[in-house]
Design a protein around this motif. Structure first.
Motif, PDB file in Angstrom:
ATOM      1  N   VAL A  38       1.050  -0.740   0.075  1.00 23.64           N
ATOM      2  CA  VAL A  38      -0.161   0.169   0.080  1.00 23.64           C
ATOM      3  C   VAL A  38       1.197   0.692   0.276  1.00 23.64           C
ATOM      4  CG1 VAL A  38      -1.431   1.538   1.081  1.00 23.64           C
ATOM      5  CG2 VAL A  38      -1.971  -1.013   1.248  1.00 23.64           C
ATOM      6  N   LYS A  39       2.272   1.247   0.747  1.00 22.25           N
ATOM      7  CA  LYS A  39       2.862   2.437   1.291  1.00 22.25           C
ATOM      8  C   LYS A  39       3.427   2.217  -0.617  1.00 22.25           C
ATOM      9  CE  LYS A  39       4.378   3.762   4.483  1.00 22.25           C
ATOM     10  NZ  LYS A  39       4.507   4.180   5.876  1.00 22.25           N
ATOM     11  N   VAL A  40       3.827   1.825  -0.718  1.00 17.28           N
ATOM     12  CA  VAL A  40       4.900   1.683  -2.648  1.00 17.28           C
ATOM     13  C   VAL A  40       3.335   2.456  -3.352  1.00 17.28           C
ATOM     14  CG1 VAL A  40       6.186   0.704  -4.078  1.00 17.28           C
ATOM     15  CG2 VAL A  40       6.616   0.096  -1.953  1.00 17.28           C
ATOM     16  N   LEU A  41       2.583   1.654  -3.200  1.00 15.66           N
ATOM     17  CA  LEU A  41       1.202   2.211  -4.550  1.00 15.66           C
ATOM     18  C   LEU A  41       1.044   3.820  -3.849  1.00 15.66           C
ATOM     19  CD1 LEU A  41      -0.969  -0.933  -4.555  1.00 15.66           C
ATOM     20  CD2 LEU A  41       0.620  -0.777  -6.425  1.00 15.66           C
ATOM     21  N   GLU A  42       0.557   4.015  -3.248  1.00 13.53           N
ATOM     22  CA  GLU A  42       0.313   5.219  -3.165  1.00 13.53           C
ATOM     23  C   GLU A  42       1.707   6.287  -2.821  1.00 13.53           C
ATOM     24  OE1 GLU A  42      -2.541   4.772   1.766  1.00 13.53           O
ATOM     25  OE2 GLU A  42      -0.722   5.326   1.390  1.00 13.53           O
ATOM     26  N   ARG A  43       2.798   5.770  -2.692  1.00 11.55           N
ATOM     27  CA  ARG A  43       4.275   6.554  -3.188  1.00 11.55           C
ATOM     28  C   ARG A  43       4.555   6.857  -4.703  1.00 11.55           C
ATOM     29  NH1 ARG A  43       7.042   7.556   2.659  1.00 11.55           N
ATOM     30  NH2 ARG A  43       4.960   7.516   3.779  1.00 11.55           N
ATOM     31  N   GLN A  44       3.897   5.417  -5.168  1.00 12.33           N
ATOM     32  CA  GLN A  44       4.469   5.719  -6.611  1.00 12.33           C
ATOM     33  C   GLN A  44       5.083   7.103  -7.460  1.00 12.33           C
ATOM     34  OE1 GLN A  44       1.854   2.967  -8.945  1.00 12.33           O
ATOM     35  NE2 GLN A  44       2.990   3.095 -10.429  1.00 12.33           N
ATOM     36  N   ASP A  45       3.754   7.608  -7.644  1.00  9.33           N
ATOM     37  CA  ASP A  45       4.273   8.731  -8.233  1.00  9.33           C
ATOM     38  C   ASP A  45       4.871   9.781  -7.600  1.00  9.33           C
ATOM     39  OD1 ASP A  45       2.235   8.181 -10.207  1.00  9.33           O
ATOM     40  OD2 ASP A  45       0.517   9.371  -9.340  1.00  9.33           O
ATOM     41  N   LYS A  46       5.591   9.717  -6.067  1.00 11.55           N
ATOM     42  CA  LYS A  46       6.223  10.941  -5.625  1.00 11.55           C
ATOM     43  C   LYS A  46       7.585  10.585  -4.975  1.00 11.55           C
ATOM     44  CE  LYS A  46       2.146  12.107  -3.435  1.00 11.55           C
ATOM     45  NZ  LYS A  46       1.060  12.184  -2.237  1.00 11.55           N
ATOM     46  N   ALA A  47       8.360   8.986  -5.203  1.00 11.80           N
ATOM     47  CA  ALA A  47       9.192   8.205  -5.693  1.00 11.80           C
ATOM     48  C   ALA A  47      10.202   8.765  -5.717  1.00 11.80           C
ATOM     49  CB  ALA A  47       9.087   6.962  -5.405  1.00 11.80           C
ATOM     50  N   ALA A  48      11.127   8.782  -5.904  1.00  9.82           N
ATOM     51  CA  ALA A  48      12.482   9.381  -5.937  1.00  9.82           C
ATOM     52  C   ALA A  48      13.470   7.723  -6.436  1.00  9.82           C
ATOM     53  CB  ALA A  48      13.180  10.106  -5.171  1.00  9.82           C
ATOM     54  N   PRO A  49      13.890   8.555  -7.204  1.00 10.12           N
ATOM     55  CA  PRO A  49      14.341   7.158  -8.360  1.00 10.12           C
ATOM     56  C   PRO A  49      15.764   6.272  -7.219  1.00 10.12           C
ATOM     57  CG  PRO A  49      14.805   8.843  -9.498  1.00 10.12           C
ATOM     58  CD  PRO A  49      13.970   9.422  -8.349  1.00 10.12           C
ATOM     59  N   THR A  50      15.205   5.085  -6.890  1.00 11.58           N
ATOM     60  CA  THR A  50      17.200   4.466  -5.896  1.00 11.58           C
ATOM     61  C   THR A  50      18.013   3.583  -6.896  1.00 11.58           C
ATOM     62  OG1 THR A  50      17.785   3.471  -3.890  1.00 11.58           O
ATOM     63  CG2 THR A  50      15.297   3.209  -4.932  1.00 11.58           C
ATOM     64  N   ALA A  51      19.039   3.782  -6.655  1.00 11.28           N
ATOM     65  CA  ALA A  51      20.173   3.014  -7.213  1.00 11.28           C
ATOM     66  C   ALA A  51      19.690   1.238  -6.455  1.00 11.28           C
ATOM     67  CB  ALA A  51      21.316   3.195  -6.776  1.00 11.28           C
ATOM     68  N   THR A  52      19.422   1.500  -5.115  1.00 10.23           N
ATOM     69  CA  THR A  52      19.060  -0.088  -4.528  1.00 10.23           C
ATOM     70  C   THR A  52      17.804  -0.256  -3.682  1.00 10.23           C
ATOM     71  OG1 THR A  52      20.079   0.792  -2.738  1.00 10.23           O
ATOM     72  CG2 THR A  52      21.259  -0.117  -4.489  1.00 10.23           C
ATOM     73  N   PRO A  53      16.926  -0.302  -5.332  1.00  8.81           N
ATOM     74  CA  PRO A  53      15.337   0.054  -4.345  1.00  8.81           C
ATOM     75  C   PRO A  53      15.027  -1.797  -3.133  1.00  8.81           C
ATOM     76  CG  PRO A  53      15.278  -0.952  -7.224  1.00  8.81           C
ATOM     77  CD  PRO A  53      16.637  -0.561  -6.346  1.00  8.81           C
ATOM     78  N   LEU A  54      15.939  -2.386  -3.258  1.00  7.41           N
ATOM     79  CA  LEU A  54      15.100  -3.328  -2.825  1.00  7.41           C
ATOM     80  C   LEU A  54      15.866  -3.593  -0.951  1.00  7.41           C
ATOM     81  CD1 LEU A  54      14.778  -6.475  -2.470  1.00  7.41           C
ATOM     82  CD2 LEU A  54      16.867  -7.338  -2.618  1.00  7.41           C
ATOM     83  N   ASN A  55      17.105  -2.602  -1.538  1.00  6.60           N
ATOM     84  CA  ASN A  55      17.272  -2.083   0.118  1.00  6.60           C
ATOM     85  C   ASN A  55      16.229  -1.222   0.505  1.00  6.60           C
ATOM     86  OD1 ASN A  55      19.932  -3.728   0.312  1.00  6.60           O
ATOM     87  ND2 ASN A  55      21.238  -2.556  -0.861  1.00  6.60           N
TER      88      ASN A  55
END
Length: 171
Positions: A38-55
């Motif tokens: 839910v948190k990832v879906l809510e912030r999908q548009d606002k999320a800044a790119p990250t080099a290590t998404p799994l971390n």
């Protein structure tokens, strides 16, 4: 689809296993994974790119699991039902002993609830749920030494109540 959401979909099982190994409680991990989605879906548009998404997902999952644990403690779901103890303990005792046990339980419960949050959490995990200090430290995100200090402090607070209420009883 954002890179974080893609990583969540691709690494769902890896992330779930990581949290399960770290926290152990399968039901709580299912709730944490749902909250994480839910948190990832809510912030999908606002999320800044990250080099290590799994971390980043592991980090978010750890914090959500800790939040779940703390919420359970606050609701009393983790705490032993102290009200049940006097009934079981006093079935064979007289009314005076029953009243004393009820008073002791009430005093113990009040003292445990008055402990600082971390101290109370450590005490409940180690002394009431028999979780080893190292495991409690991992759950709480603190060192084993800090868990030992919190438990010792809780015992210092609780011992006077036990001393007051554990005087000699007539049988």
């Amino acid at each position: 689809m954002s890179a974080l959401l893609a990583a969540l979909v691709e690494q769902y099982d890896v992330l779930k296993n990581h949290l399960r190994r770290r926290f152990g409680d399968q039901e709580m991990i299912a709730d944490v994974m749902q909250d994480l989605c839910v948190k990832v879906l809510e912030r999908q548009d606002k999320a800044a790119p990250t080099a290590t998404p799994l971390n980043l997902l592991k980090h978010m999952g750890r914090h959500l699991a800790i939040d779940h644990y703390r919420a359970d403690v606050a609701r009393g779901a983790v705490m032993v039902a102290v009200d049940d103890v006097p009934e079981a303990a006093t079935e064979l005792a007289g009314p005076e002993c029953a009243a004393m046990s009820g008073q002791t339980a009430a005093a113990l419960l009040a003292t445990i609830q008055a402990l600082p949050e971390r101290c109370r959490e450590a005490f409940i995990l180690v002394r009431l749920h028999d979780i080893p200090q190292a495991e409690a430290a991992r759950i709480l995100g603190i060192t084993r030494g800090m868990v030992a200090r919190h438990v010792a402090r809780a015992l210092e607070e609780i011992q006077p109540i036990l001393d007051i209420h554990s005087g000699p009883h007539e049988t």
